[in-house]
Scaffold this motif. Structure first.
Motif, PDB file in Angstrom:
ATOM      1  N   LEU B  12     -20.680  13.868   9.443  1.00 53.55           N
ATOM      2  CA  LEU B  12     -21.975  13.629  10.089  1.00 53.55           C
ATOM      3  C   LEU B  12     -22.907  12.828   9.195  1.00 53.55           C
ATOM      4  N   LEU B 154     -16.101  11.558  14.715  1.00 55.93           N
ATOM      5  CA  LEU B 154     -17.159  12.227  13.964  1.00 55.93           C
ATOM      6  C   LEU B 154     -16.801  13.699  13.751  1.00 55.93           C
ATOM      7  N   PRO B 156     -17.327  17.560  12.048  1.00 60.04           N
ATOM      8  CA  PRO B 156     -18.486  18.448  11.844  1.00 60.04           C
ATOM      9  C   PRO B 156     -18.626  18.928  10.401  1.00 60.04           C
ATOM     10  N   TRP B 157     -18.904  18.007   9.529  1.00 60.94           N
ATOM     11  CA  TRP B 157     -19.122  18.305   8.124  1.00 60.94           C
ATOM     12  C   TRP B 157     -20.286  17.484   7.602  1.00 60.94           C
ATOM     13  N   ILE B 158     -21.036  18.070   6.675  1.00 63.73           N
ATOM     14  CA  ILE B 158     -21.947  17.293   5.832  1.00 63.73           C
ATOM     15  C   ILE B 158     -21.308  17.305   4.450  1.00 63.73           C
ATOM     16  N   LEU B 159     -20.799  16.172   4.027  1.00 63.19           N
ATOM     17  CA  LEU B 159     -20.060  16.141   2.756  1.00 63.19           C
ATOM     18  C   LEU B 159     -20.974  15.996   1.540  1.00 63.19           C
ATOM     19  N   VAL B 187     -14.365  17.503  16.530  1.00 65.42           N
ATOM     20  CA  VAL B 187     -14.469  16.040  16.472  1.00 65.42           C
ATOM     21  C   VAL B 187     -15.124  15.541  17.755  1.00 65.42           C
ATOM     22  N   THR B 188     -15.904  14.482  17.616  1.00 66.62           N
ATOM     23  CA  THR B 188     -16.330  13.724  18.789  1.00 66.62           C
ATOM     24  C   THR B 188     -15.913  12.282  18.563  1.00 66.62           C
TER      25      THR B 188
END
Lengths: 198, 198
Positions: B12, B154, B156-159, B187-188
């Protein structure tokens, strides 16, 4: 108790604004559809797709208070005393801005730090959500493990540079659970639950 | 003539990998559903949602050639000679890697620059798409105005840090038109048409 929900409009490459704080076309989706969404401001009505209207109505009806940083408050001139979402607003700042607070305007200025600002906003929100705006506020809230939901209005732009939604997160990597992807026109509203850290 | 299509899986906050090239949980969506998607590799079958299967089948059936950078080639060890997508592969590199090319493996190594690599991949793709992978290749292609479509998976993680999908783009801001948002599990799949510069 109030949940903390972070929501902003973001470009595909992660920016909420250009370096000069302008938003390029990121906010086009607020005015590109047939559905009227009135706001708390008589001078501001959004015209969006039905999908975006559903999203906006949800945000407006679930926000019990907003918690914002001083930067956004200054940039918007304090929304001229009336935020489009009709709820109390808590501004976290090092100092109370000149001319504030004002009678009849439900803005609270907290100068004693982030934790106090969260407490104030949570108390004001009651059973509803605290809506967080501004990357610095959101960063602090994620790092403190307080954000339950993140809503990203993803706009079809690659900005290349500017102010990032997510930056300098001490808590990263953060695992999310995607709960919705609502496609509007020139926007996709992405909803994520923030998962507890392992 | 072949269209150039850029596709990668991204967090994200815009990262395709951590600084050490590991992908954390970004690729979980390749193996979290009931639908089997065979690949060109006998040892690799994806198990995804029906939505992601539809997306993967589209990517696999429309790719006439892939254009990748040397970095991805090295990281994957040249996919052991068989990329999951059954199509010719063009590798842009400063030098031909040791032991390559190999008989019967449809990899072409271009050492004379980006434009030549695009020409080679386009010729190989015929009426199908050239699928671009790797942020550096994609950056050059966007800057050259050659990319027609961007597909972002996309996750669902903020890395927090790592290697960005979009970085140092000279062409930015780039306006996109979103054409699809396909929601899988974790995922999108976001499809964008790259709009001509004004």
């Amino acid at each position: 108790m109030a949940r903390l929900v972070a929501e902003m409009t973001m470009s595909l490459d992660g920016f909420i604004a250009l370096p000069d704080d302008s938003v390029n076309g990121l906010f086009d989706w607020y005015n590109n559809g047939p559905v009227e969404v009135p706001t708390a401001r008589p001078d501001m009505t959004w015209h969006v797709t039905e999908a975006s209207a559903m999203h906006l109505r949800r945000t407006m009806s679930t926000a019990g208070a907003m918690l914002v940083g001083r930067r956004i408050f200054d940039l918007t001139h304090g929304w001229d005393g009336r935020h489009p979402i009709d709820c109390p607003i808590v501004v976290l700042s090092h100092s109370v801005p000149d001319g504030w607070p004002r009678d009849g305007i439900p803005y609270t200025f907290v100068t004693t730090g982030f934790a106090d600002a969260v407490r104030a906003a949570t108390a004001l929100a009651g059973d509803k959500d605290v809506s967080l705006a501004g990357p610095d506020i959101i960063r602090q809230a994620i790092d403190a493990g307080l954000v339950e939901e993140i809503r990203v209005n993803l706009a079809p732009w690659i900005l290349g540079h500017g102010i990032r939604f997510f930056d300098n997160l001490a808590a990263a990597p953060v695992k999310l659970e995607q709960t919705a992807a609502i496609q509007g026109d020139a926007v996709t509203h992405l909803y994520y639950r923030v998962l507890p850290r392992i």
